[in-house]
Design a protein around this motif. Sequence first.
Motif, PDB file in Angstrom:
ATOM      1  N   ASP A  24       0.828  -1.206   0.000  1.00 59.79           N
ATOM      2  CA  ASP A  24       0.000   0.000   0.000  1.00 59.79           C
ATOM      3  C   ASP A  24       0.863   1.257   0.000  1.00 59.79           C
ATOM      4  O   ASP A  24       0.556   2.225  -0.709  1.00 59.79           O
ATOM      5  CB  ASP A  24      -0.930   0.013   1.209  1.00 59.79           C
ATOM      6  CG  ASP A  24      -2.014  -1.051   1.127  1.00 59.79           C
ATOM      7  OD1 ASP A  24      -2.264  -1.572   0.009  1.00 59.79           O
ATOM      8  OD2 ASP A  24      -2.598  -1.374   2.184  1.00 59.79           O
ATOM      9  N   GLN A  25       1.946   1.259   0.757  1.00 56.38           N
ATOM     10  CA  GLN A  25       2.848   2.407   0.779  1.00 56.38           C
ATOM     11  C   GLN A  25       3.578   2.564  -0.557  1.00 56.38           C
ATOM     12  O   GLN A  25       3.812   3.681  -1.015  1.00 56.38           O
ATOM     13  CB  GLN A  25       3.858   2.284   1.926  1.00 56.38           C
ATOM     14  CG  GLN A  25       3.237   2.431   3.292  1.00 56.38           C
ATOM     15  CD  GLN A  25       2.646   3.806   3.495  1.00 56.38           C
ATOM     16  OE1 GLN A  25       3.301   4.824   3.253  1.00 56.38           O
ATOM     17  NE2 GLN A  25       1.412   3.860   3.945  1.00 56.38           N
ATOM     18  N   PHE A  26       3.921   1.445  -1.191  1.00 54.56           N
ATOM     19  CA  PHE A  26       4.541   1.505  -2.517  1.00 54.56           C
ATOM     20  C   PHE A  26       3.592   2.195  -3.501  1.00 54.56           C
ATOM     21  O   PHE A  26       4.000   3.074  -4.260  1.00 54.56           O
ATOM     22  CB  PHE A  26       4.899   0.100  -3.018  1.00 54.56           C
ATOM     23  CG  PHE A  26       5.451   0.100  -4.409  1.00 54.56           C
ATOM     24  CD1 PHE A  26       6.791   0.358  -4.637  1.00 54.56           C
ATOM     25  CD2 PHE A  26       4.629  -0.139  -5.501  1.00 54.56           C
ATOM     26  CE1 PHE A  26       7.309   0.381  -5.929  1.00 54.56           C
ATOM     27  CE2 PHE A  26       5.132  -0.127  -6.795  1.00 54.56           C
ATOM     28  CZ  PHE A  26       6.468   0.139  -7.004  1.00 54.56           C
ATOM     29  N   ILE A  27       2.326   1.808  -3.482  1.00 54.19           N
ATOM     30  CA  ILE A  27       1.344   2.422  -4.380  1.00 54.19           C
ATOM     31  C   ILE A  27       1.167   3.898  -4.031  1.00 54.19           C
ATOM     32  O   ILE A  27       1.132   4.758  -4.919  1.00 54.19           O
ATOM     33  CB  ILE A  27      -0.002   1.663  -4.325  1.00 54.19           C
ATOM     34  CG1 ILE A  27       0.186   0.273  -4.936  1.00 54.19           C
ATOM     35  CG2 ILE A  27      -1.098   2.435  -5.044  1.00 54.19           C
ATOM     36  CD1 ILE A  27      -0.986  -0.663  -4.701  1.00 54.19           C
ATOM     37  N   TYR A  28       1.088   4.208  -2.743  1.00 54.27           N
ATOM     38  CA  TYR A  28       0.927   5.596  -2.309  1.00 54.27           C
ATOM     39  C   TYR A  28       2.092   6.458  -2.790  1.00 54.27           C
ATOM     40  O   TYR A  28       1.893   7.518  -3.396  1.00 54.27           O
ATOM     41  CB  TYR A  28       0.818   5.673  -0.781  1.00 54.27           C
ATOM     42  CG  TYR A  28       0.931   7.076  -0.262  1.00 54.27           C
ATOM     43  CD1 TYR A  28      -0.156   7.944  -0.307  1.00 54.27           C
ATOM     44  CD2 TYR A  28       2.142   7.558   0.240  1.00 54.27           C
ATOM     45  CE1 TYR A  28      -0.044   9.253   0.141  1.00 54.27           C
ATOM     46  CE2 TYR A  28       2.257   8.857   0.691  1.00 54.27           C
ATOM     47  CZ  TYR A  28       1.164   9.705   0.635  1.00 54.27           C
ATOM     48  OH  TYR A  28       1.288  10.991   1.062  1.00 54.27           O
ATOM     49  N   PHE A  29       3.327   6.046  -2.509  1.00 48.73           N
ATOM     50  CA  PHE A  29       4.483   6.848  -2.907  1.00 48.73           C
ATOM     51  C   PHE A  29       4.635   6.906  -4.426  1.00 48.73           C
ATOM     52  O   PHE A  29       5.071   7.921  -4.965  1.00 48.73           O
ATOM     53  CB  PHE A  29       5.771   6.343  -2.254  1.00 48.73           C
ATOM     54  CG  PHE A  29       5.947   6.822  -0.844  1.00 48.73           C
ATOM     55  CD1 PHE A  29       6.132   8.164  -0.563  1.00 48.73           C
ATOM     56  CD2 PHE A  29       5.931   5.934   0.216  1.00 48.73           C
ATOM     57  CE1 PHE A  29       6.303   8.624   0.739  1.00 48.73           C
ATOM     58  CE2 PHE A  29       6.088   6.367   1.520  1.00 48.73           C
ATOM     59  CZ  PHE A  29       6.275   7.713   1.782  1.00 48.73           C
ATOM     60  N   SER A  30       4.273   5.841  -5.126  1.00 47.30           N
ATOM     61  CA  SER A  30       4.320   5.865  -6.589  1.00 47.30           C
ATOM     62  C   SER A  30       3.347   6.905  -7.130  1.00 47.30           C
ATOM     63  O   SER A  30       3.670   7.660  -8.057  1.00 47.30           O
ATOM     64  CB  SER A  30       3.980   4.492  -7.160  1.00 47.30           C
ATOM     65  OG  SER A  30       4.963   3.557  -6.818  1.00 47.30           O
ATOM     66  N   PHE A  31       2.157   6.943  -6.561  1.00 53.00           N
ATOM     67  CA  PHE A  31       1.173   7.941  -6.991  1.00 53.00           C
ATOM     68  C   PHE A  31       1.660   9.351  -6.667  1.00 53.00           C
ATOM     69  O   PHE A  31       1.518  10.269  -7.481  1.00 53.00           O
ATOM     70  CB  PHE A  31      -0.196   7.684  -6.347  1.00 53.00           C
ATOM     71  CG  PHE A  31      -1.240   8.639  -6.848  1.00 53.00           C
ATOM     72  CD1 PHE A  31      -1.823   8.452  -8.089  1.00 53.00           C
ATOM     73  CD2 PHE A  31      -1.614   9.733  -6.090  1.00 53.00           C
ATOM     74  CE1 PHE A  31      -2.769   9.342  -8.571  1.00 53.00           C
ATOM     75  CE2 PHE A  31      -2.565  10.630  -6.564  1.00 53.00           C
ATOM     76  CZ  PHE A  31      -3.139  10.429  -7.803  1.00 53.00           C
ATOM     77  N   TYR A  32       2.247   9.524  -5.505  1.00 52.58           N
ATOM     78  CA  TYR A  32       2.784  10.818  -5.087  1.00 52.58           C
ATOM     79  C   TYR A  32       3.830  11.315  -6.092  1.00 52.58           C
ATOM     80  O   TYR A  32       3.763  12.448  -6.579  1.00 52.58           O
ATOM     81  CB  TYR A  32       3.397  10.678  -3.690  1.00 52.58           C
ATOM     82  CG  TYR A  32       4.116  11.894  -3.169  1.00 52.58           C
ATOM     83  CD1 TYR A  32       3.432  12.890  -2.489  1.00 52.58           C
ATOM     84  CD2 TYR A  32       5.497  12.041  -3.344  1.00 52.58           C
ATOM     85  CE1 TYR A  32       4.097  14.003  -2.001  1.00 52.58           C
ATOM     86  CE2 TYR A  32       6.159  13.152  -2.872  1.00 52.58           C
ATOM     87  CZ  TYR A  32       5.459  14.132  -2.198  1.00 52.58           C
ATOM     88  OH  TYR A  32       6.118  15.239  -1.729  1.00 52.58           O
ATOM     89  N   VAL A  33       4.791  10.466  -6.407  1.00 53.83           N
ATOM     90  CA  VAL A  33       5.849  10.842  -7.351  1.00 53.83           C
ATOM     91  C   VAL A  33       5.255  11.076  -8.739  1.00 53.83           C
ATOM     92  O   VAL A  33       5.608  12.051  -9.418  1.00 53.83           O
ATOM     93  CB  VAL A  33       6.963   9.767  -7.386  1.00 53.83           C
ATOM     94  CG1 VAL A  33       7.930  10.011  -8.525  1.00 53.83           C
ATOM     95  CG2 VAL A  33       7.702   9.739  -6.055  1.00 53.83           C
ATOM     96  N   LEU A  34       4.354  10.213  -9.165  1.00 49.52           N
ATOM     97  CA  LEU A  34       3.699  10.347 -10.465  1.00 49.52           C
ATOM     98  C   LEU A  34       2.970  11.680 -10.566  1.00 49.52           C
ATOM     99  O   LEU A  34       3.143  12.427 -11.540  1.00 49.52           O
ATOM    100  CB  LEU A  34       2.720   9.186 -10.660  1.00 49.52           C
ATOM    101  CG  LEU A  34       1.855   9.192 -11.914  1.00 49.52           C
ATOM    102  CD1 LEU A  34       2.701   8.865 -13.126  1.00 49.52           C
ATOM    103  CD2 LEU A  34       0.736   8.179 -11.770  1.00 49.52           C
ATOM    104  N   PHE A  35       2.173  12.011  -9.563  1.00 52.27           N
ATOM    105  CA  PHE A  35       1.387  13.245  -9.585  1.00 52.27           C
ATOM    106  C   PHE A  35       2.277  14.474  -9.670  1.00 52.27           C
ATOM    107  O   PHE A  35       2.093  15.334 -10.529  1.00 52.27           O
ATOM    108  CB  PHE A  35       0.480  13.334  -8.352  1.00 52.27           C
ATOM    109  CG  PHE A  35      -0.324  14.599  -8.313  1.00 52.27           C
ATOM    110  CD1 PHE A  35      -1.502  14.699  -9.035  1.00 52.27           C
ATOM    111  CD2 PHE A  35       0.105  15.697  -7.575  1.00 52.27           C
ATOM    112  CE1 PHE A  35      -2.249  15.880  -9.013  1.00 52.27           C
ATOM    113  CE2 PHE A  35      -0.625  16.871  -7.552  1.00 52.27           C
ATOM    114  CZ  PHE A  35      -1.811  16.961  -8.272  1.00 52.27           C
TER     115      PHE A  35
END
Length: 179
Positions: free
Chosen positions: A116-127
């Motif tokens: 879940d944290q991997f997905i969260y940080f990936s979305f953060y960096v992507l955004f």
Amino acid sequence: MLGMYDIIKFLVSFFFIFPIVTMIHLMGHLFFVTIFGGSKKRLIIGSGNLLFSFGKVEIRKYYFWNGACKFHQLKFDNRFTNTLIYLGGSIFNFAGMYTVSSLKYAHIIDSSVIMDQFIYFSFYVLFFSLFPMYFNDGSPSDGKAAILALKKKHDDKYTGDILITQIEDLKKDDDSQER
């Protein structure tokens, strides 16, 4: 209420997962740099003083904060190739998010705090890499650089995490590596 478990989860996420997500992002840029014939490529993990390097990878003191990919020139250098290089990090972040989410949905991997944290940080960096803006130092985000490249209004090919070295910089790099 913030408990000990939450603090440990934050520390693991910030010092382990976030650098992995950043590295995936940078490898996306370097993937397209490699495809389009970039020379003298380097992957820089973190910021601050150099801790150590191996091959073409540099690890900096603050390994958990930011990073960059550095190269000299491209064999195929046009609006399309530059746009793909700028978007390469986001493409890799999206692919990572999609892969982990798909594996969780298919019950191939278990849902966990780490995933879940991997997905969260990936979305953060992507955004924030796609958000079309200029950073305080005047460098454009990847999204802004891609827009400028498509409009042919981007003479300086750099962003917050992509650096094109000049001839003088190459000489300095070669001199420092000889020592």
